[in-house]
Design an enzyme around this catalytic site. Sequence first.
Site, PDB file in Angstrom:
ATOM      1  N   ILE A 112      -1.468  15.753  14.489  1.00  0.00           N
ATOM      2  CA  ILE A 112      -1.960  16.673  13.252  1.00  0.00           C
ATOM      3  C   ILE A 112      -2.297  15.715  12.049  1.00  0.00           C
ATOM      4  O   ILE A 112      -1.573  15.008  11.632  1.00  0.00           O
ATOM      5  CB  ILE A 112      -0.952  17.785  13.177  1.00  0.00           C
ATOM      6  CG1 ILE A 112      -0.470  18.589  14.289  1.00  0.00           C
ATOM      7  CG2 ILE A 112      -1.673  18.784  11.778  1.00  0.00           C
ATOM      8  CD1 ILE A 112       0.519  19.352  13.888  1.00  0.00           C
ATOM      9  N   CYS A 113      -3.575  15.994  11.594  1.00  0.00           N
ATOM     10  CA  CYS A 113      -3.868  15.334  10.286  1.00  0.00           C
ATOM     11  C   CYS A 113      -4.093  16.344   9.132  1.00  0.00           C
ATOM     12  O   CYS A 113      -4.884  17.434   9.109  1.00  0.00           O
ATOM     13  CB  CYS A 113      -5.388  14.626  10.524  1.00  0.00           C
ATOM     14  SG  CYS A 113      -5.769  14.099   8.853  1.00  0.00           S
ATOM     15  N   VAL A 114      -2.835  16.469   8.282  1.00  0.00           N
ATOM     16  CA  VAL A 114      -2.822  17.046   6.908  1.00  0.00           C
ATOM     17  C   VAL A 114      -2.313  16.380   6.094  1.00  0.00           C
ATOM     18  O   VAL A 114      -1.317  15.604   6.269  1.00  0.00           O
ATOM     19  CB  VAL A 114      -2.109  18.592   7.374  1.00  0.00           C
ATOM     20  CG1 VAL A 114      -0.593  18.267   7.766  1.00  0.00           C
ATOM     21  CG2 VAL A 114      -2.235  19.569   6.212  1.00  0.00           C
TER      22      VAL A 114
END
Length: 267
Positions: free
Chosen positions: A93-95
């Site tokens: 996940i890229c956040v």
Amino acid sequence: MATNENLPPNVIKQLAKELKCLDESPPEGIKVGVNDDDFSIIYADIEGPSGTPYENGVFRMKLLLSHDFPHSPPKGYFLTKIFHPNIANNGEICVNTLKKDWNPSLGLRHVLIVVRCLLIEPFPESALNEQAGKMLLENYDEYARHARLYTGIHAKPKPKFKTGAICESTTALNVDQSNTSVVNVDQKNQAASAALSMPPPVAPSAAAPKGGNSQDQAASAVPTSETGVSGAAATATTGITQKKEGVAKVQADKKKMDARKKSLKRL
């Protein structure tokens, strides 16, 4: 892999506090679990938000906590395959919350809510899945079609039928109970009306003289209670009155006989 024995006591204490809070007040659409053998792995089932290509699906993800959590952010991965610009093919996940925007004051609840919000509003500018990011910018309908296809194939169906069944059963039960209450009330009202309409039982007693006390007359006109207990009490009172009258009559007759005997002796 980390084990519970290798985790620092302060991390375990922090986890226990946060997990208790999540258990008592879970975020909307998120269910959290923990690996009993390794507290550094947190699992979460996230319901696809309504109005998105992910609705009607449940996606499992995990958070990997570091030994110096919460000073370092956890790493997030989707275990369920999903077509999303900010989620790589391996589930990473890229956040920003899990990277440059991390703050030790942020807890697991905040991270999970941010991830679910990511399903509502993706950020194609920082895409890990370039195909999904490009498709989202150029042709949203095609992107939504792909996302729905992945959701239907890989995500666990959202158990909507359980909620509906419970609501319907509860509604039906409430209706039945309400109707039963209405019937009971009607039956009680009818019984009360019938009891009130019946003439009061008249106890046998000596005829009252004309022009007698008005309070006595009113008392004799008061109907007995509708209940069986009051009826029995009235019957018992009537019986006692009759017995007293009988005793008085016998005593009067005895006095008359004594008077006659005395008269005969004088003769």
